[in-house]
Motif scaffolding. Sequence first.
Motif, short mmCIF file in Angstrom:
data_model
loop_
_atom_site.label_atom_id
_atom_site.label_comp_id
_atom_site.label_asym_id
_atom_site.label_seq_id
_atom_site.Cartn_x
_atom_site.Cartn_y
_atom_site.Cartn_z
N ALA A 161 9.87 12.62 -0.51
CA ALA A 161 8.86 12.83 -1.54
C ALA A 161 9.24 12.09 -2.83
N ALA A 162 10.53 12.18 -3.20
CA ALA A 162 11.00 11.48 -4.39
C ALA A 162 10.88 9.97 -4.22
N LEU A 163 11.18 9.48 -3.02
CA LEU A 163 11.05 8.05 -2.74
C LEU A 163 9.60 7.61 -2.91
N GLY A 164 8.67 8.44 -2.43
CA GLY A 164 7.25 8.12 -2.58
C GLY A 164 6.84 8.06 -4.05
N ALA A 165 7.32 9.01 -4.84
CA ALA A 165 6.98 9.03 -6.27
C ALA A 165 7.53 7.80 -6.98
N VAL A 166 8.81 7.48 -6.71
CA VAL A 166 9.43 6.32 -7.35
C VAL A 166 8.74 5.03 -6.91
N THR A 167 8.42 4.95 -5.62
CA THR A 167 7.72 3.77 -5.10
C THR A 167 6.38 3.59 -5.79
N GLY A 168 5.66 4.69 -5.97
CA GLY A 168 4.36 4.63 -6.64
C GLY A 168 4.47 4.13 -8.07
N VAL A 169 5.45 4.67 -8.81
CA VAL A 169 5.62 4.27 -10.21
C VAL A 169 6.00 2.79 -10.31
N VAL A 170 6.97 2.37 -9.48
CA VAL A 170 7.43 0.97 -9.53
C VAL A 170 6.33 0.02 -9.06
N SER A 171 5.56 0.44 -8.06
CA SER A 171 4.46 -0.40 -7.58
C SER A 171 3.43 -0.60 -8.68
N GLY A 172 3.11 0.47 -9.39
CA GLY A 172 2.16 0.35 -10.49
C GLY A 172 2.72 -0.44 -11.66
N LEU A 173 4.03 -0.30 -11.90
CA LEU A 173 4.66 -0.96 -13.05
C LEU A 173 4.87 -2.45 -12.82
N LEU A 174 5.39 -2.82 -11.63
CA LEU A 174 5.79 -4.20 -11.37
C LEU A 174 4.93 -4.91 -10.34
N GLY A 229 7.57 -2.34 -0.18
CA GLY A 229 8.58 -2.68 0.81
C GLY A 229 9.93 -3.02 0.19
N PHE A 230 9.91 -3.63 -1.00
CA PHE A 230 11.15 -4.00 -1.67
C PHE A 230 11.99 -2.76 -1.99
N LEU A 231 11.34 -1.61 -2.17
CA LEU A 231 12.06 -0.37 -2.43
C LEU A 231 12.28 0.45 -1.17
N ILE A 232 11.26 0.54 -0.33
CA ILE A 232 11.32 1.41 0.84
C ILE A 232 12.37 0.94 1.83
N GLY A 290 12.76 -0.10 12.76
CA GLY A 290 11.97 1.09 12.45
C GLY A 290 11.69 1.21 10.97
N ILE A 291 12.66 0.81 10.15
CA ILE A 291 12.48 0.84 8.69
C ILE A 291 11.36 -0.10 8.29
N VAL A 292 11.38 -1.31 8.82
CA VAL A 292 10.36 -2.31 8.48
C VAL A 292 8.98 -1.82 8.92
N ALA A 293 8.88 -1.28 10.13
CA ALA A 293 7.59 -0.81 10.64
C ALA A 293 7.05 0.34 9.80
N THR A 294 7.93 1.26 9.40
CA THR A 294 7.51 2.40 8.57
C THR A 294 7.09 1.91 7.19
N SER A 295 7.84 0.97 6.64
CA SER A 295 7.50 0.40 5.35
C SER A 295 6.11 -0.25 5.39
N LEU A 296 5.83 -0.96 6.47
CA LEU A 296 4.53 -1.63 6.60
C LEU A 296 3.39 -0.61 6.65
N MET A 297 3.63 0.55 7.29
CA MET A 297 2.58 1.57 7.32
C MET A 297 2.33 2.12 5.93
N VAL A 298 3.40 2.37 5.17
CA VAL A 298 3.24 2.86 3.80
C VAL A 298 2.44 1.87 2.97
N ILE A 299 2.83 0.60 3.05
CA ILE A 299 2.14 -0.45 2.29
C ILE A 299 0.67 -0.53 2.70
N SER A 300 0.41 -0.42 4.00
CA SER A 300 -0.97 -0.49 4.50
C SER A 300 -1.82 0.64 3.95
#
Length: 211
Positions: free
Chosen positions: A98-111, A116-119, A133-143
């Motif tokens: 959950a924390a990773l999702g929050a940080v990813t959202g903030v950084v995605s909006g900021l930069l 994927g660069f964070l996940i 598996g990490i790459v595939a999961t990251s791609l789903m999040v980005i999608s």
Amino acid sequence: IDGLRHGLVRYRAALLIAALGAVFSPVGIYFAHQLPEKILMLLFSLLMVMVAARMLRRERKDQGPNDHGHANWGQKNCMLDQQTGRFSWTAKCTATLAALGAVTGVVSGLLGVGGGFLIVPAFKQLTDVQMRGIVATSLMVISLISAIGVIGAFHAGVRIDGVGIVFIISSIVGMLIGRKLSARVPARALQVGFASICLVVAAYMLFSANA
């Protein structure tokens, strides 16, 4: 879709990260509007260097109940169950993702990074999921996060021109080729390749910021 078909996507984790990312992305967008462009470019470069350094670090290879044998049980915040091959959803694991999702959202909006660069490096540091598996999961999040943005853009009247369509089609073809090649490339080589791209991007952004 290809990752799901091969059982590589940790889809529950991806849904949680994407949901928190979508909620916290406006926070990053707000701060992006308050900071000068040069500062944003410097922050982006620093992030890329940190990610590259994290990916280049070698892990101690100890046997454990996971899918690549790089962690002992309890060594990571999120561990795969030895019997089911799925995450053991402890309170620590849920809070971490959950924390990773929050940080990813903030950084995605900021930069403006896709996530994927964070996940990718975060998953490698915090979980015992293998690199593919990490790459595939990251791609789903980005999608998922991107789909929300695309729908919003279309609703606002944005349209894709011919150049954009060619770019999208080329990206899809390149991704399919990359998925085929990834099965033949060692995990360590994927990590080094990812880190190298991060360093190249960081160098370019630093040059652009000082130009």
